[in-house]
Design a protein around this motif. Structure first.
Motif: not given
Length: 350
Positions: A26-45
């Motif tokens: 929410r505050n502009g950082g990057l988080v890698a997290f699991p999904t059922e497909t592969v792990y994703g690298l997330g940011a506020n879209a």
């Protein structure tokens, strides 16, 4: 950058860790997290600066669009201009799950997220941890795979750490992804709907909902240099280990014979050879490092093991990788799409 790494117990989720990961996003950082497909690298879209951090961390080309992940179907309403009837059918059948739907984007989506396109891919993952993190963030999450761009996508926490430690704020997860290849991408800005990337929702499954669905023939061949990708993975070499990959395509007798010929050739050149085999052929190859993807009778397990097997060859410092091919139907289409791209379309066939 100091990266915080948290390994979760999926039977007793650490709610504080999920809340913290949501706060970082929410505050502009990057988080890698699991999904059922592969792990994703997330940011506020919706945060242009945050999204650009993804491209920097991955070394990802700026013209490669991102997929936006949501936690509830209703979250899609403000992100797109419209949802055609056929897209509603796919949503009803396959969400949450490994299906990304391309739709006309709303003005809330910055150009950095869509790579300047007027459309955007939206997906609702079935992985509970992924959805809980998205809910905790309170924003839609743009998330490509959590790897250095071009490398095999990570399917477990350890491979995320291997690629992204020190480059992102937070890595959270635990269990292995159970699909093993990225989501199917279907373009619903056109009719008939067109598959731009095969994945866990197969062509056959989509045709049960809309019989006119077809696969863009361009995705199974080497892309043109001038291509402007409408979906991730269409243009660039992807899923590639450090060693060059060569795919041998034909009947099994031809494949085994050809791979053994190439093993002998490369071994005489002083090269360390890796072979991607199956349970049925594991003992057919000699003088090489052989890894099995599983039985040919279970293409879903082969898909699940593909990226991790490619990464194992990096661990073993092979000089060249020779891979068996698979029948291009069902999940086999997704497996072959990833193998061909990992090989840069270096294919030997009958």
């Amino acid at each position: 950058m100091n990266t915080k790494v948290v390994k979760l117990n999926y039977n007793n989720l650490d709610k504080e860790a999920i809340k913290e990961a949501g706060y970082v996003l929410r505050n502009g950082g990057l988080v890698a997290f699991p999904t059922e497909t592969v792990y994703g690298l997330g940011a506020n879209a919706l945060d242009d600066k945050a999204v650009k951090k993804i491209f920097d961390a991955k070394g990802r080309p700026q013209d490669n669009p991102l997929i936006v992940h949501i936690a509830e179907i209703s979250d899609i309403e403000t992100l797109v201009q419209e949802v055609p009837e056929v897209a509603f059918k796919f949503i009803k059948k396959f969400w949450p799950g490994p299906l990304t739907i391309i739709l006309p984007k709303s003005n809330k989506i910055p150009n950095s997220t869509s790579a300047g396109l007027d459309s955007i891919g939206i997906r609702m993952p079935s992985n509970e941890v992924a959805r809980e993190i998205i809910k905790a963030s309170g924003v839609p999450i743009a998330a490509p795979s959590a790897n250095i761009s071009g490398r095999p996508s990570p399917t477990d926490l350890e491979r995320c750490v291997e690629d992204l430690n020190g480059k992102v704020d937070y890595i959270i997860g635990g269990e292995k992804s159970n699909v093993g290849v990225e989501s199917t991408i279907i373009d619903c800005t056109v009719y008939p709907p067109c598959i731009l990337r095969p994945g866990g929702v197969t062509l056959e499954m989509l045709k049960e909902v809309e019989k006119e669905v077809y696969i863009d023939p361009a995705i199974m061949k080497k892309p043109e240099e001038k291509l402007k990708p409408k979906a991730p993975g269409m243009k660039y070499r992807h899923y590639a280990p450090k060693a060059p990959v060569k795919v041998i395509q034909g009947d099994l007798d031809f494949t085994i014979t050809k791979i053994n010929e190439l093993i002998n050739k490369y071994t005489k050149e002083g090269k360390n050879v890796g072979v991607i085999a199956t349970d049925e052929t594991l003992n057919k190859y000699h003088n090489a490092i052989v890894e099995t993807l599983g039985s040919r009778n279970n293409i879903n397990i082969i898909a699940q093991n593909l990226f991790e097997t490619l990464r194992k060859f990096d661990d073993k410092n092979v000089d060249v990788i020779l891979s068996e091919a698979f029948e291009e139907k069902g999940m086999g289409i997704a497996v072959m799409n990833r193998l061909k791209k990992s090989a840069g379309f270096d294919i030997i066939s009958i």
